[in-house]
Design an enzyme around this catalytic site. Structure first.
Site, short mmCIF file in Angstrom:
data_model
loop_
_atom_site.label_atom_id
_atom_site.label_comp_id
_atom_site.label_asym_id
_atom_site.label_seq_id
_atom_site.Cartn_x
_atom_site.Cartn_y
_atom_site.Cartn_z
N THR A 46 0.83 -1.21 0.00
CA THR A 46 0.00 0.00 0.00
C THR A 46 0.86 1.25 0.00
O THR A 46 0.43 2.31 -0.44
CB THR A 46 -0.94 0.00 1.21
OG1 THR A 46 -1.59 -1.27 1.28
CG2 THR A 46 -1.99 1.09 1.12
N TYR A 133 4.23 -12.20 5.26
CA TYR A 133 3.11 -11.69 4.47
C TYR A 133 2.87 -12.62 3.30
O TYR A 133 3.69 -12.70 2.37
CB TYR A 133 3.41 -10.27 4.00
CG TYR A 133 2.32 -9.58 3.22
CD1 TYR A 133 1.01 -10.06 3.17
CD2 TYR A 133 2.60 -8.42 2.50
CE1 TYR A 133 0.02 -9.42 2.45
CE2 TYR A 133 1.61 -7.76 1.78
CZ TYR A 133 0.33 -8.27 1.76
OH TYR A 133 -0.64 -7.62 1.04
N LYS A 161 0.55 -12.20 8.12
CA LYS A 161 -0.49 -11.46 7.42
C LYS A 161 -0.94 -12.35 6.27
O LYS A 161 -0.21 -12.56 5.29
CB LYS A 161 0.04 -10.12 6.90
CG LYS A 161 -0.99 -9.30 6.14
CD LYS A 161 -0.39 -8.03 5.57
CE LYS A 161 -1.43 -7.25 4.75
NZ LYS A 161 -0.83 -6.08 4.07
N VAL A 203 -4.52 -6.21 8.98
CA VAL A 203 -3.66 -5.15 8.43
C VAL A 203 -4.46 -4.53 7.30
O VAL A 203 -4.67 -5.14 6.26
CB VAL A 203 -2.32 -5.71 7.94
CG1 VAL A 203 -1.46 -4.57 7.37
CG2 VAL A 203 -1.59 -6.42 9.06
#
Length: 292
Positions: A46, A133, A161, A203
């Site tokens: 992001t 992740y 995540k 998240v």
């Protein structure tokens, strides 16, 4: 049991020349905490991490750390190059961050053993806790539950995540991992289903815009108010999914600018929304009371 946590994966503000705007990054970090974020991830997907230099990432870690002292801060240091990820992890550890977020190596498609060795090397680069992740939609590969169980045996690999959207895999992960190992939803829209399967938070991208409502949903879940949590999830669902109608983080970053928090443009290969796409985004924000 760990309280369900709202972490936000921050966008990276740019100025008109597409230089990182560190002052705005600090302002955004403070804003997100005021809006209910209990932790921040800096230089994740992001945050447009693939187009940021090592020096820019380290300065972002420093400036956000200074802006929100005491707030858990995770530094995105992962890439498809283990040696580069290790070097950035070592440098990030000196900036005062609280943990490391390391995305699965993308493009080069390692085996499960390669994934294990990659994360083992990153974990060995510092004493900081590491959040793995897993996002096959971007990295192509899926970190399997059996591999995560091996990784969880490494002392400072503490969290995952998980962004597969696969609830069967989520159930397998919760069965395979120790109770104290933290799993975060990597998709806003999957937060409630994953909480039901033993996740401990999210998240988030959407928390840039609807942080208080997301905290309310998490609090309802924690309080055992399942019907209220579901009601809130269904209310928020169009925002969760609407922010991904085209490549993220373009919609959420554009939305912040529409709301008066100018975040700047995008470094190629990301591009601005076209006029029709901006209309779609504006309608989403207006329909859900985010923008007048």
């Amino acid at each position: 049991m760990l309280q369900a946590q709202l972490l936000t994966a921050m966008v990276t503000p740019f100025d008109r020349e597409l230089h990182v705007d560190y002052d705005k990054a600090a302002d955004l970090a403070r804003y997100l905490v005021r809006q209910g974020s209990q932790g921040l991830v800096v230089c994740g997907t992001t945050g447009e991490s693939p187009t940021l230099s090592k020096e820019e990432k380290l300065e972002l870690f420093r400036c956000v750390r200074a802006a929100v002292p005491g707030v858990p801060l995770w530094a995105g240091t992962g890439s498809y190059d283990t040696a580069a990820s290790v070097a950035l992890t070592k440098a990030a550890a000196a900036t005062g961050v609280d943990g490391i977020l390391a995305v699965a190596p993308y493009y080069n498609k390692p085996t499960q053993e390669g994934l294990y060795q990659h994360y083992k090397a990153i974990a060995g680069a510092s004493d900081l806790p590491v959040m793995v992740y897993n996002i096959p939609g971007r990295s192509v590969i899926n970190i399997l539950p059996a591999t995560m169980a091996r990784l969880a045996e490494i002392q400072n690999i503490r969290a995952l995540k998980e962004a597969t959207g696969n609830m069967n895999q989520m159930a397998e992960l919760r069965r395979a991992l120790p109770e104290e190992f933290v799993i975060y939803s990597g998709d806003d829209s999957m937060t409630l289903p994953m909480l039901a399967l033993g996740a401990q938070g999210v998240v988030s991208v959407a928390a840039h815009l609807i942080g208080p409502a997301m905290r309310e949903m998490l609090a309802a879940w924690e309080a055992g108010e399942r019907a209220k949590a579901l009601e809130l999830h269904l209310q928020l669902y169009p925002v969760f999914t609407g922010l991904f109608f085209t490549t993220s983080p373009v919609p959420v970053k554009t939305a912040l600018s529409m709301l008066g928090m100018e975040m700047g443009g995008f470094r190629l290969p990301l591009v601005e929304l076209d006029p029709a796409e901006r209309e779609v985004l504006a309608k989403l924000l207006k329909d859900h009371g985010i923008m007048a």
